[in-house]
Scaffold this motif. Structure first.
Motif, mmCIF file in Angstrom:
data_model
loop_
_atom_site.group_PDB
_atom_site.id
_atom_site.type_symbol
_atom_site.label_atom_id
_atom_site.label_comp_id
_atom_site.label_asym_id
_atom_site.label_seq_id
_atom_site.Cartn_x
_atom_site.Cartn_y
_atom_site.Cartn_z
ATOM 1 N N ILE A 243 0.835 -1.201 0.000
ATOM 2 C CA ILE A 243 0.000 0.000 0.000
ATOM 3 C C ILE A 243 0.876 1.259 0.000
ATOM 4 O O ILE A 243 2.027 1.220 0.452
ATOM 5 C CB ILE A 243 -1.003 0.012 1.182
ATOM 6 C CG1 ILE A 243 -0.275 -0.077 2.522
ATOM 7 C CG2 ILE A 243 -2.043 -1.096 1.021
ATOM 8 C CD1 ILE A 243 -1.177 0.207 3.720
ATOM 9 N N LEU A 244 0.287 2.354 -0.495
ATOM 10 C CA LEU A 244 1.064 3.569 -0.755
ATOM 11 C C LEU A 244 1.875 4.066 0.452
ATOM 12 O O LEU A 244 3.065 4.369 0.296
ATOM 13 C CB LEU A 244 0.128 4.664 -1.290
ATOM 14 C CG LEU A 244 0.789 5.844 -1.968
ATOM 15 C CD1 LEU A 244 1.746 5.435 -3.069
ATOM 16 C CD2 LEU A 244 -0.295 6.776 -2.521
ATOM 17 N N PRO A 245 1.289 4.167 1.671
ATOM 18 C CA PRO A 245 2.119 4.668 2.790
ATOM 19 C C PRO A 245 3.340 3.778 3.039
ATOM 20 O O PRO A 245 4.433 4.285 3.338
ATOM 21 C CB PRO A 245 1.163 4.628 3.995
ATOM 22 C CG PRO A 245 -0.210 4.596 3.401
ATOM 23 C CD PRO A 245 -0.101 3.903 2.079
ATOM 24 N N GLU A 246 3.161 2.460 2.916
ATOM 25 C CA GLU A 246 4.313 1.561 3.107
ATOM 26 C C GLU A 246 5.333 1.772 1.985
ATOM 27 O O GLU A 246 6.548 1.742 2.219
ATOM 28 C CB GLU A 246 3.859 0.098 3.094
ATOM 29 C CG GLU A 246 3.056 -0.306 4.310
ATOM 30 C CD GLU A 246 2.505 -1.735 4.224
ATOM 31 O OE1 GLU A 246 2.207 -2.307 5.271
ATOM 32 O OE2 GLU A 246 2.347 -2.270 3.109
ATOM 33 N N ALA A 247 4.831 1.971 0.759
ATOM 34 C CA ALA A 247 5.722 2.136 -0.389
ATOM 35 C C ALA A 247 6.523 3.436 -0.268
ATOM 36 O O ALA A 247 7.737 3.454 -0.508
ATOM 37 C CB ALA A 247 4.908 2.118 -1.684
ATOM 38 N N ILE A 248 5.862 4.501 0.141
ATOM 39 C CA ILE A 248 6.570 5.784 0.315
ATOM 40 C C ILE A 248 7.599 5.644 1.445
ATOM 41 O O ILE A 248 8.725 6.127 1.350
ATOM 42 C CB ILE A 248 5.564 6.925 0.592
ATOM 43 C CG1 ILE A 248 4.717 7.167 -0.663
ATOM 44 C CG2 ILE A 248 6.281 8.213 1.021
ATOM 45 C CD1 ILE A 248 3.535 8.102 -0.461
ATOM 46 N N GLY A 249 7.205 4.936 2.498
ATOM 47 C CA GLY A 249 8.137 4.692 3.616
ATOM 48 C C GLY A 249 9.365 3.927 3.137
ATOM 49 O O GLY A 249 10.494 4.224 3.545
ATOM 50 N N GLU A 250 9.158 2.957 2.258
ATOM 51 C CA GLU A 250 10.308 2.189 1.753
ATOM 52 C C GLU A 250 11.236 3.076 0.918
ATOM 53 O O GLU A 250 12.459 2.975 1.014
ATOM 54 C CB GLU A 250 9.829 0.987 0.918
ATOM 55 C CG GLU A 250 11.027 0.172 0.443
ATOM 56 C CD GLU A 250 10.710 -0.997 -0.472
ATOM 57 O OE1 GLU A 250 9.596 -1.569 -0.390
ATOM 58 O OE2 GLU A 250 11.592 -1.352 -1.278
ATOM 59 N N VAL A 251 10.656 3.945 0.098
ATOM 60 C CA VAL A 251 11.487 4.839 -0.719
ATOM 61 C C VAL A 251 12.302 5.763 0.193
ATOM 62 O O VAL A 251 13.509 5.965 -0.015
ATOM 63 C CB VAL A 251 10.613 5.655 -1.699
ATOM 64 C CG1 VAL A 251 11.460 6.705 -2.416
ATOM 65 C CG2 VAL A 251 9.937 4.735 -2.715
ATOM 66 N N ALA A 252 11.648 6.311 1.227
ATOM 67 C CA ALA A 252 12.373 7.195 2.151
ATOM 68 C C ALA A 252 13.524 6.439 2.803
ATOM 69 O O ALA A 252 14.644 6.962 2.937
ATOM 70 C CB ALA A 252 11.417 7.738 3.212
ATOM 71 N N ARG A 253 13.252 5.200 3.158
ATOM 72 C CA ARG A 253 14.300 4.377 3.758
ATOM 73 C C ARG A 253 15.505 4.265 2.822
ATOM 74 O O ARG A 253 16.652 4.412 3.235
ATOM 75 C CB ARG A 253 13.707 2.992 4.045
ATOM 76 C CG ARG A 253 14.673 2.030 4.644
ATOM 77 C CD ARG A 253 14.056 0.621 4.637
ATOM 78 N NE ARG A 253 15.002 -0.301 5.201
ATOM 79 C CZ ARG A 253 15.038 -0.639 6.479
ATOM 80 N NH1 ARG A 253 14.152 -0.183 7.303
ATOM 81 N NH2 ARG A 253 15.964 -1.455 6.937
ATOM 82 N N ALA A 254 15.215 4.038 1.517
ATOM 83 C CA ALA A 254 16.299 3.926 0.526
ATOM 84 C C ALA A 254 17.102 5.227 0.483
ATOM 85 O O ALA A 254 18.342 5.212 0.424
ATOM 86 C CB ALA A 254 15.729 3.595 -0.853
ATOM 87 N N GLY A 255 16.402 6.363 0.528
ATOM 88 C CA GLY A 255 17.100 7.654 0.505
ATOM 89 C C GLY A 255 18.010 7.810 1.718
ATOM 90 O O GLY A 255 19.177 8.211 1.596
ATOM 91 N N TYR A 256 17.486 7.476 2.899
ATOM 92 C CA TYR A 256 18.300 7.618 4.121
ATOM 93 C C TYR A 256 19.492 6.655 4.110
ATOM 94 O O TYR A 256 20.558 6.967 4.638
ATOM 95 C CB TYR A 256 17.445 7.378 5.373
ATOM 96 C CG TYR A 256 16.455 8.499 5.630
ATOM 97 C CD1 TYR A 256 16.877 9.826 5.673
ATOM 98 C CD2 TYR A 256 15.098 8.235 5.818
ATOM 99 C CE1 TYR A 256 15.976 10.854 5.894
ATOM 100 C CE2 TYR A 256 14.187 9.263 6.042
ATOM 101 C CZ TYR A 256 14.634 10.568 6.079
ATOM 102 O OH TYR A 256 13.754 11.592 6.289
ATOM 103 N N ILE A 257 19.307 5.495 3.510
ATOM 104 C CA ILE A 257 20.424 4.532 3.432
ATOM 105 C C ILE A 257 21.579 5.138 2.625
ATOM 106 O O ILE A 257 22.747 5.060 3.020
ATOM 107 C CB ILE A 257 19.936 3.197 2.807
ATOM 108 C CG1 ILE A 257 19.088 2.428 3.823
ATOM 109 C CG2 ILE A 257 21.120 2.346 2.346
ATOM 110 C CD1 ILE A 257 18.346 1.224 3.253
ATOM 111 N N PHE A 258 21.259 5.772 1.491
ATOM 112 C CA PHE A 258 22.330 6.407 0.708
ATOM 113 C C PHE A 258 23.003 7.516 1.509
ATOM 114 O O PHE A 258 24.224 7.680 1.466
ATOM 115 C CB PHE A 258 21.787 6.921 -0.631
ATOM 116 C CG PHE A 258 21.812 5.853 -1.698
ATOM 117 C CD1 PHE A 258 22.988 5.567 -2.383
ATOM 118 C CD2 PHE A 258 20.675 5.122 -1.994
ATOM 119 C CE1 PHE A 258 23.024 4.567 -3.343
ATOM 120 C CE2 PHE A 258 20.706 4.118 -2.956
ATOM 121 C CZ PHE A 258 21.874 3.842 -3.634
ATOM 122 N N LYS A 259 22.202 8.285 2.254
ATOM 123 C CA LYS A 259 22.787 9.362 3.076
ATOM 124 C C LYS A 259 23.715 8.770 4.144
ATOM 125 O O LYS A 259 24.801 9.278 4.407
ATOM 126 C CB LYS A 259 21.668 10.151 3.774
ATOM 127 C CG LYS A 259 20.773 10.918 2.814
ATOM 128 C CD LYS A 259 21.209 12.354 2.794
ATOM 129 C CE LYS A 259 20.431 13.153 1.793
ATOM 130 N NZ LYS A 259 21.061 14.448 1.549
#
Ligand code: NAD
Length: 480
Positions: free
Chosen positions: A93-109
């Motif tokens: 679902i969208l909130p989980e999907a957006i959360g996963e994308v944010a996680r990917a961004g923070y991992i790169f940071k």
């Protein structure tokens, strides 16, 4: 509709075979057409990575920081758009999907910072007038092979540390979710890396196998099923003495959640429902066995069944949906097959376990609970990888721990209790890489070690500072 190509040696390249990326909420919707690699394409990608390795491995920590920070910043800025793509191709679902994308961004940071923190040691020698130093060096060309269930977070948590340490990368995402990996590759293509330092090779097991068998690959980080992991390990073992490959395998789980008589029932219910069914139960850390002590068993069972029955299954991008579809037809059939197996071995289906045809052609499946108190039943031993939890009654804490440990797996495990004594004993005795107290078995931080024991994992931990262990090799220097 534009064709999504491989990214090899700094260029977008087509291959003869392609595959449609299908929306599991509505299989008539084609998200895009994506190239599928063969062994020749894989060889091109490995060759490009080999040429880039001496250049990228000698880049400065500042260059690596800048590239990874750029990637993380763009992912975070586009989390809504990329989250929508993720929800459409994978079905969470969208909130989980957006959360996963944010996680990917923070991992790169996070790994941008780790590029600056790569350190060695200065040691005293046992001999006079000698100094001993250790340093870490990149391993070489690394093949990163990923599953469909976290289509941007898992590529991120492999690519970011690999690049931070100076390795050159060939990413091979799942054939079922190439969209997020392609979008990630497009961002990486603008991050200032030398050509060939990062390559995207899309395709199925043919492409994966070609990478595993290529003599130019120095290390393989794989996440996926135990069967594929076994094949990779066998191949790497055969190569010892010839083309030695380092490998790291993150595989299946059969994660237990223990609920003791003294637990707070609301907390326990939240942990059980979230852990078993969120992300459609398609998390390697999902709790697929709920083990409950006998005094609260009936009360908990009734509440668990009622909460599960009330979950709203629907299209991934519908705001009212709590549970999306399963990823594809094959996974839907596997879930149904396991419900049949569960009933054949005398398990009682308490709720769910059906295809929901009223929602249309999407792969919708009602979250299921099967009661079976035999820890050796197949449904208590084998990974389904869907929204299916078993319910097991036990006498007391000792029996709960013994049942919880009675599978070949050891990824994540949880307990709900208000007793410090039992929580502590659980953390000590549980054979698992991650242990949770009054928290669901799934849902982890991005900056700390992740991984399992027993049949779930082989090799060093992923994520956090421990990720550097796999992506570097240690050199010891003696200076007289
Ligand atoms: P899978 O093993 O079918 O595929 C994983 C990847 O391997 C895909 O990219 C696939 O194309 C590739 N592949 C297939 N055959 C190959 C071969 N012979 N050689 C090399 N590569 C090959 O797994 P899946 O269905 O995509 O993912 C589900 C599994 O992943 C579940 O078992 C789940 O528990 C596991 N998983 C584990 C973790 C973890 O961290 N432990 C995390 C997520 C998922």
């Amino acid at each position: 509709m534009p064709l999504h190509q491989h990214y090899i040696n700094g260029e977008w390249l087509t291959s003869s075979k392609t595959r449609d990326n299908i929306n599991p909420s509505d299989p008539s919707e084609v998200i895009g057409e994506y190239c599928e690699a063969d062994a020749q394409d894989a060889a091109l990608a490995v060759q490009a990575a080999q040429v880039a390795f001496p250049i990228w491995s000698r880049s400065t920590p500042q260059q690596r920081f800048d590239a990874l920070d750029f990637i993380g910043t763009e992912i975070l800025a586009r989390k809504q758009e990329l989250g929508t793509l993720l929800a459409r191709e994978e079905g969470k679902i969208l909130p989980e999907a957006i959360g996963e994308v944010a996680r990917a961004g923070y991992i790169f940071k996070y790994f941008a910072g780790e590029a600056l923190r790569m350190a060695g040691q200065l040691l005293a020698s046992v001999r006079p007038h000698i100094e001993v130093l250790t340093s870490r060096e990149a391993v070489g060309v690394v093949a990163l092979i990923t599953p469909w269930n976290f289509p941007i977070a898992i590529p991120a948590w492999k690519c970011a540390p690999a690049l931070a340490c100076g390795n050159s990368v060939v990413l091979k995402p799942s054939e079922f979710t190439p969209g997020c990996a392609w979008a990630l590759a497009e961002i990486i293509s603008r991050a200032g890396l030398p050509k060939g330092a990062f390559n995207l090779l899309m395709g199925d097991g043919v492409a994966g196998r070609a990478l595993v068998e290529h003599s130019g690959v120095n290390a393989i980080s794989f996440t996926g099923s135990t069967n594929t992991g076994r094949t990779i390990a066998q191949h790497c073992a055969q190569g010892i003495g010839q083309t030695h490959k380092k490998y790291q395998l993150e595989m299946g789980g059969k994660n237990p959640l223990i609920i003791l008589d003294d637990s707070d029932l609301n907390v326990a219910l939240d942990c059980a429902v979230n852990g078993a069914f969120f992300s459609t139960g398609q998390r390697c850390t999902a709790s697929s066995r709920t083990i409950v002590t006998e005094k609260i068993y009936s009360q908990f069972m009734q509440a668990f069944v009622a909460s599960t029955a009330a979950l709203k299954v629907g299209a991934a991008i519908e705001s009212s949906s709590q549970i999306g579809p399963v990823v594809n037809q094959a996974q839907l059939e596997k879930n149904l097959r396991y419900i049949g197996i569960g009933q054949e071995e005398s398990g009682q289906l308490l709720v769910g376990g059906q295809r929901i045809a009223t929602l249309g052609a999407g792969y919708f499946f009602s979250p299921a609970i099967i009661e079976n108190h035999n820890p050796q039943a197949r449904l208590n031993q084998e990974e389904v990888f869907g929204p299916v939890s078993t319910l097991i009654k036990v006498k007391d804490f000792e029996e709960a721990i013994s049942v919880a440990n009675a599978t070949p797996y050891g990824l994540s495990a949880g307990i709900c209790t208000t007793s410090l004594k039992y929580a502590t004993q659980f953390r000590r005795e549980m054979q698992a890489g991650m242990v949770m107290v009054n928290a669901p078995t799934a849902g982890v931080d991005y900056h700390v070690p992740f991984g399992g024991t027993k049949a779930s994992s082989i090799g060093p931990r992923e994520q956090g500072s421990m990720a550097m262990e796999f992506y570097t090799t240690v050199k010891t220097h003696y200076i007289a």
